[in-house]
Design an enzyme around this catalytic site. Structure first.
Site, PDB file in Angstrom:
ATOM      1  N   LYS A 130       0.804  -1.219   0.000  1.00  7.77           N
ATOM      2  CA  LYS A 130       0.000   0.000   0.000  1.00  7.77           C
ATOM      3  C   LYS A 130       0.842   1.276   0.000  1.00  7.77           C
ATOM      4  O   LYS A 130       0.396   2.328  -0.477  1.00  7.77           O
ATOM      5  CB  LYS A 130      -0.921   0.012   1.213  1.00  7.77           C
ATOM      6  CG  LYS A 130      -2.055  -0.999   1.159  1.00  7.77           C
ATOM      7  CD  LYS A 130      -3.147  -0.537   0.222  1.00  7.77           C
ATOM      8  CE  LYS A 130      -4.400  -1.377   0.358  1.00  7.77           C
ATOM      9  NZ  LYS A 130      -5.486  -0.906  -0.527  1.00  7.77           N
ATOM     10  N   SER A 157      -8.831  -0.400   6.541  1.00 10.55           N
ATOM     11  CA  SER A 157      -8.845  -1.492   7.514  1.00 10.55           C
ATOM     12  C   SER A 157      -7.475  -1.714   8.129  1.00 10.55           C
ATOM     13  O   SER A 157      -7.304  -2.591   8.961  1.00 10.55           O
ATOM     14  CB  SER A 157      -9.326  -2.794   6.844  1.00 10.55           C
ATOM     15  OG  SER A 157      -8.436  -3.173   5.808  1.00 10.55           O
ATOM     16  N   GLU A 171      -9.890 -13.627  -4.611  1.00  9.46           N
ATOM     17  CA  GLU A 171     -10.893 -13.022  -3.733  1.00  9.46           C
ATOM     18  C   GLU A 171     -11.223 -13.941  -2.567  1.00  9.46           C
ATOM     19  O   GLU A 171     -11.007 -15.151  -2.638  1.00  9.46           O
ATOM     20  CB  GLU A 171     -12.179 -12.762  -4.514  1.00  9.46           C
ATOM     21  CG  GLU A 171     -12.844 -14.057  -4.986  1.00  9.46           C
ATOM     22  CD  GLU A 171     -14.192 -13.863  -5.651  1.00  9.46           C
ATOM     23  OE1 GLU A 171     -14.597 -12.714  -5.873  1.00  9.46           O
ATOM     24  OE2 GLU A 171     -14.855 -14.894  -5.938  1.00  9.46           O
TER      25      GLU A 171
END
Length: 326
Positions: A53, A79, A205
């Site tokens: 990130k 989160s 996912e």
């Protein structure tokens, strides 16, 4: 279709390169022998702040400062991993930072956000509360909002993963990428497809996201308002792709999606811990689980060299999921 290109990714690469290390690529002959292909694990869990990130967050902040407009500070909802990344990037750029995060976010992530000098505002653990709380804090502070995924500058920063990966392993035939709103997957897809048009981009996912049905239909079939799916992979629990990432992945990603349930995610995490000697979080465990899956084993034998994105390692080792009976 998109307002991001390989040129934007290259600019992001040179923008963030002075601040960030090149992450290693790991291999495991044991894993290869067990699962029938050659696998390369891009260790973003070893990046600054423990996840990929930071690439997007740093690129977005530096671009804000390059614009010439005054920047009082930055805020986001996250989160955990994007919050840590934004807090670290803000500190490097001399800016204040506030992060809105669900109250059930692992403590290790909250402590890390605060450790990088940011303030934390807790919200309810659902997407609507995150967004509403962030809007309120942004208005109260006058800070600039930096989203976690659904922003072209974020995607360009995350796309630098693919620049490094294909430089390190140019013969990759496919890449397995965990996705929440899809910023990393979109950035990698644009970059990898620009450099190597025949490479296959597979999204990974958690169970409940139901992305494959949407990709096959070519429509966003998710319910509104957005929901969190029930998964131990907290970093990828948002059900819907972003509005900007969706058309990119609809065009560039394969329609086949790898889905991992909690048991499979834990199995992926355990292999990394025990055999590869690296700490990974649930989202990374999902990518390893995809590499282990029967679905991949049954795919075309021309897919010989598979990249796996170990997107983060910010797991609370005092609260490992297999100790909680999940």
């Amino acid at each position: 279709m998109t307002k991001i290109s390989i040129a934007d990714v290259l600019q992001a690469h040179y923008r963030i390169k002075p601040f960030l290390p090149k992450t290693p690529v790991l291999t495991s002959s044991t894993f290869d022998a067990m699962h029938g292909r050659k696998f390369y694990f891009k260790a973003e869990n070893m990046q600054k702040t423990g996840s990929f990130k930071v690439r997007g967050a740093l690129n977005a902040i530096i671009k804000l400062q390059e614009s010439g407009e005054p920047v009082k500070g930055v805020t986001t909802h996250s989160s955990g991993n994007h919050g840590q990344a934004l807090a670290w990037a803000a500190s490097k750029c001399g800016l204040k930072c506030n992060v809105i995060t669900p109250h059930d976010t692992p403590n290790i992530k909250i402590r890390s956000i605060e450790g990088y000098g940011a303030s934390v505002t807790l919200c309810e653990p659902n997407p609507t509360s995150r967004e509403e709380t962030c809007q309120r804090v942004t208005m109260e502070t006058g800070y600039s909002f930096v989203p976690s995924s659904d922003h072209y500058d974020i995607m360009a920063g995350q796309g630098t993963i693919a620049l490094e990966f294909l430089d390190e392993v140019p013969n990759l035939d496919a890449i397995l990428i965990p996705a929440s709103k899809g910023g990393m997957a979109a950035g990698i897809a644009i970059t990898a497809k620009s450099l190597k048009p025949n490479i296959k981009i597979f999204v990974v996912e958690p169970k409940g996201k139901d992305l494959e049905r949407c990709l096959i239909a070519g429509e966003r079939l998710w319910p509104n308002p957005p929901q969190f799916v029930d998964t131990i992979a907290d970093g990828i629990r948002i059900q819907q792709l972003g509005k900007l990432t969706w058309p990119i992945l609809l065009k560039l990603a394969e329609k086949e999606v790898f889905t991992a349930d909690n048991e499979e995610i834990m199995r992926g995490m355990k292999f990394a811990f025990q055999r590869m000697k690296v700490v990974i979080e649930g989202a990374s465990g999902a990518a390893v689980a995809a590499a282990m899956s029967d679905r991949l084993r049954k795919m075309d034998d021309s897919i010989k060299n598979v990249g796996v994105i170990l997107c983060g390692g910010n797991v609370d080792i005092d609260q490992l999921p297999w100790y909680k009976g999940k």
